[in-house]
Design an enzyme around this catalytic site. Structure first.
Site, PDB file in Angstrom:
ATOM      1  N   LYS A 112      43.437  45.001  57.991  1.00 35.56           N
ATOM      2  CA  LYS A 112      42.592  45.017  56.796  1.00 35.56           C
ATOM      3  C   LYS A 112      41.575  46.127  56.956  1.00 35.56           C
ATOM      4  CE  LYS A 112      42.177  42.610  52.958  1.00 35.56           C
ATOM      5  NZ  LYS A 112      43.221  41.875  52.234  1.00 35.56           N
TER       6      LYS A 112
HETATM    7  P1  NAD Z   1      39.630  42.699  41.689  1.00 36.29           P
HETATM    8  O1  NAD Z   1      38.513  43.543  42.154  1.00 36.29           O
HETATM    9  O2  NAD Z   1      40.695  43.285  40.830  1.00 36.29           O
HETATM   10  O3  NAD Z   1      39.036  41.426  40.860  1.00 36.29           O
HETATM   11  C1  NAD Z   1      38.084  40.551  41.405  1.00 36.29           C
HETATM   12  C2  NAD Z   1      37.601  39.606  40.315  1.00 36.29           C
HETATM   13  O4  NAD Z   1      36.681  38.663  40.900  1.00 36.29           O
HETATM   14  C3  NAD Z   1      36.816  40.297  39.186  1.00 36.29           C
HETATM   15  O5  NAD Z   1      37.097  39.650  37.947  1.00 36.29           O
HETATM   16  C4  NAD Z   1      35.362  40.083  39.600  1.00 36.29           C
HETATM   17  O6  NAD Z   1      34.483  40.112  38.472  1.00 36.29           O
HETATM   18  C5  NAD Z   1      35.441  38.688  40.189  1.00 36.29           C
HETATM   19  N1  NAD Z   1      34.367  38.407  41.137  1.00 36.29           N
HETATM   20  C6  NAD Z   1      33.846  39.229  42.091  1.00 36.29           C
HETATM   21  N2  NAD Z   1      32.836  38.606  42.733  1.00 36.29           N
HETATM   22  C7  NAD Z   1      32.726  37.382  42.180  1.00 36.29           C
HETATM   23  C8  NAD Z   1      31.867  36.282  42.388  1.00 36.29           C
HETATM   24  N3  NAD Z   1      30.867  36.340  43.295  1.00 36.29           N
HETATM   25  N4  NAD Z   1      32.044  35.176  41.633  1.00 36.29           N
HETATM   26  C9  NAD Z   1      33.006  35.129  40.693  1.00 36.29           C
HETATM   27  N5  NAD Z   1      33.854  36.143  40.440  1.00 36.29           N
HETATM   28  C10 NAD Z   1      33.694  37.248  41.160  1.00 36.29           C
HETATM   29  O7  NAD Z   1      40.245  42.032  43.005  1.00 36.29           O
HETATM   30  P2  NAD Z   1      41.689  41.394  43.192  1.00 36.29           P
HETATM   31  O8  NAD Z   1      42.583  42.435  43.725  1.00 36.29           O
HETATM   32  O9  NAD Z   1      42.052  40.635  41.950  1.00 36.29           O
HETATM   33  O10 NAD Z   1      41.412  40.370  44.390  1.00 36.29           O
HETATM   34  C11 NAD Z   1      40.923  39.058  44.174  1.00 36.29           C
HETATM   35  C12 NAD Z   1      41.192  38.212  45.406  1.00 36.29           C
HETATM   36  O11 NAD Z   1      42.604  38.179  45.660  1.00 36.29           O
HETATM   37  C13 NAD Z   1      40.569  38.708  46.717  1.00 36.29           C
HETATM   38  O12 NAD Z   1      40.221  37.597  47.508  1.00 36.29           O
HETATM   39  C14 NAD Z   1      41.686  39.467  47.379  1.00 36.29           C
HETATM   40  O13 NAD Z   1      41.524  39.554  48.783  1.00 36.29           O
HETATM   41  C15 NAD Z   1      42.861  38.595  46.991  1.00 36.29           C
HETATM   42  N6  NAD Z   1      44.161  39.266  47.058  1.00 36.29           N
HETATM   43  C16 NAD Z   1      44.411  40.380  46.333  1.00 36.29           C
HETATM   44  C17 NAD Z   1      45.678  40.970  46.384  1.00 36.29           C
HETATM   45  C18 NAD Z   1      46.045  42.167  45.544  1.00 36.29           C
HETATM   46  O14 NAD Z   1      47.234  42.529  45.539  1.00 36.29           O
HETATM   47  N7  NAD Z   1      45.136  42.774  44.803  1.00 36.29           N
HETATM   48  C19 NAD Z   1      46.659  40.414  47.214  1.00 36.29           C
HETATM   49  C20 NAD Z   1      46.377  39.265  47.946  1.00 36.29           C
HETATM   50  C21 NAD Z   1      45.112  38.692  47.843  1.00 36.29           C
END
Ligand code: NAD
Length: 422
Positions: A112
């Site tokens: 990561k």
């Molecule tokens: P992103 O940046 O596209 O979206 C994050 C979302 O969470 C946004 O809507 C943001 O406004 C919201 N957010 C941020 N802080 C917040 C808070 N304190 N309270 C409430 N909402 C909040 O990110 P993403 O890629 O969608 O990732 C989201 C989660 O999924 C993370 O935990 C990430 O590690 C996990 N994840 C992502 C992927 C991927 O392919 N992008 C894969 C596996 C896991």
């Protein structure tokens, strides 16, 4: 396990990850030496990232790249841009990546990366210069056979393109396989941008089926409306589920009769947030997690479900689309209350699975159709779900412990087979 050699901040994601490892190791009677190896990241790099800002001043950002384990193949894991990034958090996320890749049976270890930054506060030029300098500083650790980054919170396909270009410029030729989650025009995979959300959809449908719950009657709440949360809302809505609550960092919206994803998207495009969307009643992020629903899908950041709110969660199923949204104390409360938690290392593994497909396609320079990608993803997610459920039923443990046992078992086997160097 007494871990005097490793200082771990109390309440941190790393503490949660280590506790989950300890729980699984206890049930599976893991060799203490192997347990200790797996409790430590293989290597962790901290870098200073000096960036010339648009106003001519220089700011220095701090970034990290951690390789947790490479016994099963090159390491794989996203890069996070967020102001609360810490080395401990990156170590925890890297460890979860190791188990996740093993749970879905793809030949990668876990890694990561992260930079302490609020990306929304940088101009596009500043973001590009910061990304390229960060990529340059972690060059010794990355490469298509070494470690392959991908997007995570706060990063996207444009940022992957800049990293790919920085690496390729240094090599002198194009190396698409150095990152995944790239735009299609430079070797991205069809279906990658929706892959994590699609995987979340497959495991949610599998869970509803397993519990004998109807898809049409399921009321769903999703925290986060980014890549994962937004995509999950859209895909589950298309399946006929009723989305009753959604939020982003600025707040949420609730409508027991159901929300329309298109309306939410249009509001977000106009105002930069879904908070204030007129199709429902305004709720805070804290209230959102406690709304009446059948399935709660945290898809934002870690540490959202804690001892403080676990008693008030009304969902009967929690599908962890985010990494680490439930702390161990909340896990215990959910188990006592009979709430089924489908753990992150299974639920959100769709992203890394299609990242693996993207890497395979880049290496072969032969690209698949979106239907092929989605179909192979569905097969892997459904099989992994059944695998985890079988361990849970056999060992009489939670889905999280079962998934961790499955992942740790596969990594431990590879580690033991290869033997300890020197
Ligand atoms: P992103 O940046 O596209 O979206 C994050 C979302 O969470 C946004 O809507 C943001 O406004 C919201 N957010 C941020 N802080 C917040 C808070 N304190 N309270 C409430 N909402 C909040 O990110 P993403 O890629 O969608 O990732 C989201 C989660 O999924 C993370 O935990 C990430 O590690 C996990 N994840 C992502 C992927 C991927 O392919 N992008 C894969 C596996 C896991």
């Amino acid at each position: 396990m007494d871990r005097t050699e490793q200082h771990v901040a109390e309440g941190s994601a790393l503490e949660s990850a280590l506790r989950q490892l300890d729980d699984a190791a206890g049930v599976m009677e893991l060799d203490p030496g192997v347990h200790e190896v797996l409790a430590h990241p293989r290597r962790a790099l901290e870098v200073a990232i000096p960036v010339k800002m648009d106003d001519g001043t220089i700011r220095v950002f701090t970034g990290y790249r951690v390789h947790h384990n490479t016994s099963r193949g090159p390491s794989k894991g996203g890069i996070r841009y967020h102001p609360s990034v810490t080395l401990d958090e990156v170590k925890a996320l890297a460890m979860w990546m190791t188990w996740k890749c093993a749970v879905v049976g793809i030949p990668f270890g876990g890694a990561k990366g992260g930079v302490i930054v609020e990306p929304g506060k940088l101009s596009k030029g500043e973001l590009q210069r910061m990304t390229r300098r960060y990529a340059y500083e972690i060059l010794p650790l990355i490469g298509p056979e070494r470690d392959i980054p991908a997007p995570d919170l706060g990063t996207n396909e444009q940022i992957m393109a800049w990293i790919m270009d920085t690496y390729s410029t240094r090599e002198g030729y194009s190396v698409p396989g150095v990152v995944t989650g790239k735009p299609l025009s430079i070797g991205g995979s069809a279906g990658r941008s929706m892959a994590t959300a699609r995987g979340v959809m497959y495991v949610t449908l599998a869970t509803l089926k397993h519990l004998g719950m109807s898809v049409e009657e399921a009321r769903i709440v999703v925290q986060g409306f980014g890549n994962v949360g937004g995509g999950t809302v859209e895909l589950l809505y298309q399946q006929g589920c009723r989305i009753v609550g959604v939020s982003d960092v600025q707040g949420g919206v609730y409508n027991p009769d159901g929300l329309n994803p298109q309306g939410l998207r249009a509001h977000e495009e106009q105002y930069g947030t879904i908070a204030g969307y007129e199709g429902g009643q305004r709720v805070t992020n804290e209230e959102l997690l406690e709304l009446g629903c059948d399935v709660l899908i945290p898809a934002a950041i870690e540490g959202q479900l804690t001892r403080a709110n676990a008693d008030r969660v009304k969902a009967s199923v929690i599908v962890e689309a985010a990494n680490g949204p439930t702390v161990p104390e909340a896990d215990e409360i959910f188990e006592d209350r009979g709430i089924l938690v489908v753990p992150d290392i299974l639920a959100n593994a769709g992203g890394v699975t299609v990242s693996y497909f993207e890497w395979v396609q880049d290496i072969q320079a032969y690209y698949w159709s979106e239907d092929e990608v989605n179909d192979r993803l569905r097969q892997i997610m459904e099989k992994s779900y059944v695998d985890v459920l079988s361990v849970a039923e056999e060992r009489k443990v939670s889905m999280r412990t079962a998934a961790t046992i499955l992942g740790v078992g596969r990594v431990a086997e590879a580690h033991i087979t290869r033997g300890l160097y020197p």
